[in-house]
Design a protein around this motif. Structure first.
Motif, PDB file in Angstrom:
ATOM      1  N   PHE A  37      33.573  31.938  37.224  1.00  0.00           N
ATOM      2  CA  PHE A  37      32.722  33.085  36.926  1.00  0.00           C
ATOM      3  C   PHE A  37      33.543  34.355  37.064  1.00  0.00           C
ATOM      4  O   PHE A  37      34.449  34.429  37.894  1.00  0.00           O
ATOM      5  CB  PHE A  37      31.517  33.145  37.888  1.00  0.00           C
ATOM      6  N   GLY A  38      33.210  35.371  36.270  1.00  0.00           N
ATOM      7  CA  GLY A  38      33.957  36.616  36.344  1.00  0.00           C
ATOM      8  C   GLY A  38      33.151  37.796  35.844  1.00  0.00           C
ATOM      9  O   GLY A  38      32.040  37.651  35.328  1.00  0.00           O
ATOM     10  N   HIS A  40      31.001  36.850  32.567  1.00  0.00           N
ATOM     11  CA  HIS A  40      31.385  35.661  31.819  1.00  0.00           C
ATOM     12  C   HIS A  40      31.505  34.452  32.742  1.00  0.00           C
ATOM     13  O   HIS A  40      31.658  34.591  33.949  1.00  0.00           O
ATOM     14  CB  HIS A  40      32.702  35.886  31.066  1.00  0.00           C
ATOM     15  N   SER A  41      31.409  33.315  32.108  1.00  0.00           N
ATOM     16  CA  SER A  41      31.621  32.068  32.828  1.00  0.00           C
ATOM     17  C   SER A  41      32.376  31.108  31.915  1.00  0.00           C
ATOM     18  O   SER A  41      32.209  31.128  30.700  1.00  0.00           O
ATOM     19  CB  SER A  41      30.291  31.442  33.274  1.00  0.00           C
ATOM     20  N   ILE A  42      33.234  30.313  32.512  1.00  0.00           N
ATOM     21  CA  ILE A  42      34.019  29.315  31.792  1.00  0.00           C
ATOM     22  C   ILE A  42      33.658  27.950  32.370  1.00  0.00           C
ATOM     23  O   ILE A  42      33.651  27.765  33.584  1.00  0.00           O
ATOM     24  CB  ILE A  42      35.528  29.565  31.952  1.00  0.00           C
ATOM     25  N   VAL A  43      33.362  27.025  31.485  1.00  0.00           N
ATOM     26  CA  VAL A  43      33.052  25.661  31.897  1.00  0.00           C
ATOM     27  C   VAL A  43      34.066  24.738  31.237  1.00  0.00           C
ATOM     28  O   VAL A  43      34.138  24.652  30.009  1.00  0.00           O
ATOM     29  CB  VAL A  43      31.618  25.249  31.470  1.00  0.00           C
ATOM     30  N   PHE A  82      33.140  28.946  26.895  1.00  0.00           N
ATOM     31  CA  PHE A  82      33.292  30.272  27.489  1.00  0.00           C
ATOM     32  C   PHE A  82      32.078  31.083  27.065  1.00  0.00           C
ATOM     33  O   PHE A  82      31.839  31.272  25.880  1.00  0.00           O
ATOM     34  CB  PHE A  82      34.588  30.918  26.992  1.00  0.00           C
ATOM     35  N   TYR A  83      31.266  31.536  28.032  1.00  0.00           N
ATOM     36  CA  TYR A  83      30.063  32.324  27.747  1.00  0.00           C
ATOM     37  C   TYR A  83      30.316  33.756  28.177  1.00  0.00           C
ATOM     38  O   TYR A  83      30.706  34.016  29.314  1.00  0.00           O
ATOM     39  CB  TYR A  83      28.857  31.745  28.488  1.00  0.00           C
ATOM     40  N   LEU A  84      30.087  34.702  27.268  1.00  0.00           N
ATOM     41  CA  LEU A  84      30.307  36.118  27.531  1.00  0.00           C
ATOM     42  C   LEU A  84      29.007  36.871  27.306  1.00  0.00           C
ATOM     43  O   LEU A  84      28.417  36.808  26.230  1.00  0.00           O
ATOM     44  CB  LEU A  84      31.401  36.653  26.600  1.00  0.00           C
ATOM     45  N   PHE A 118      29.162  32.678  22.727  1.00  0.00           N
ATOM     46  CA  PHE A 118      29.540  31.364  23.234  1.00  0.00           C
ATOM     47  C   PHE A 118      30.800  30.926  22.495  1.00  0.00           C
ATOM     48  O   PHE A 118      30.778  30.741  21.282  1.00  0.00           O
ATOM     49  CB  PHE A 118      28.430  30.336  22.988  1.00  0.00           C
ATOM     50  N   PHE A 119      31.894  30.768  23.219  1.00  0.00           N
ATOM     51  CA  PHE A 119      33.149  30.337  22.624  1.00  0.00           C
ATOM     52  C   PHE A 119      33.328  28.856  22.950  1.00  0.00           C
ATOM     53  O   PHE A 119      33.302  28.466  24.115  1.00  0.00           O
ATOM     54  CB  PHE A 119      34.329  31.115  23.221  1.00  0.00           C
TER      55      PHE A 119
END
Length: 120
Positions: A5-6, A34-37, A46-48, A69-70
């Motif tokens: 998370f960031g 943002h969060s990276i899973v 990657f959700y921004l 959503f990346f």
């Protein structure tokens, strides 16, 4: 599954179409969360989420939110394919020459396909 998370700050110039062919530009500044899973070694989401205040002298108040959503799939190439669905919302208060004021909202959705290079 590996979660990260960031949060960050953003500043930039954004352009959108609000009048059926009339482009509006504005200064956009604010926060992004943002969060990276990481789901296996090869797949990453990657959700921004962006919340911005904005400035354009034509409008009284402006704001922008965005959800992106990346999706990345690692093919062990130097450059990786990416798919990015997004929803972007612009809100502003506009005052006409006759003094009438009204709130406007424009929402855009789409999907972008691209190539991504990750720097280690």
């Amino acid at each position: 599954v590996d979660l990260h998370f960031g949060m960050g700050l953003g500043l930039g110039l954004k352009v959108f179409d609000s009048q059926g062919g009339t482009a509006n530009a504005f200064l956009s500044y604010g926060l992004s969360f943002h969060s990276i899973v990481n789901i296996t070694d090869n797949f990453q989401l990657f959700y921004l989420n962006t919340i911005n205040l904005s400035y354009n002298p034509k409008y009284n108040e402006m704001g922008r939110t965005s959800h992106e959503f990346f999706f990345f799939y690692n093919l062990d190439w130097k450059i990786q394919p990416s798919i990015i669905p997004y929803i972007e919302t612009f809100r502003f208060n506009e005052t006409l020459a006759n003094g009438t004021s009204f709130d406007r909202t424009f929402r855009y959705g789409g999907i972008r396909f691209g190539l991504t290079k990750t720097l280690d």
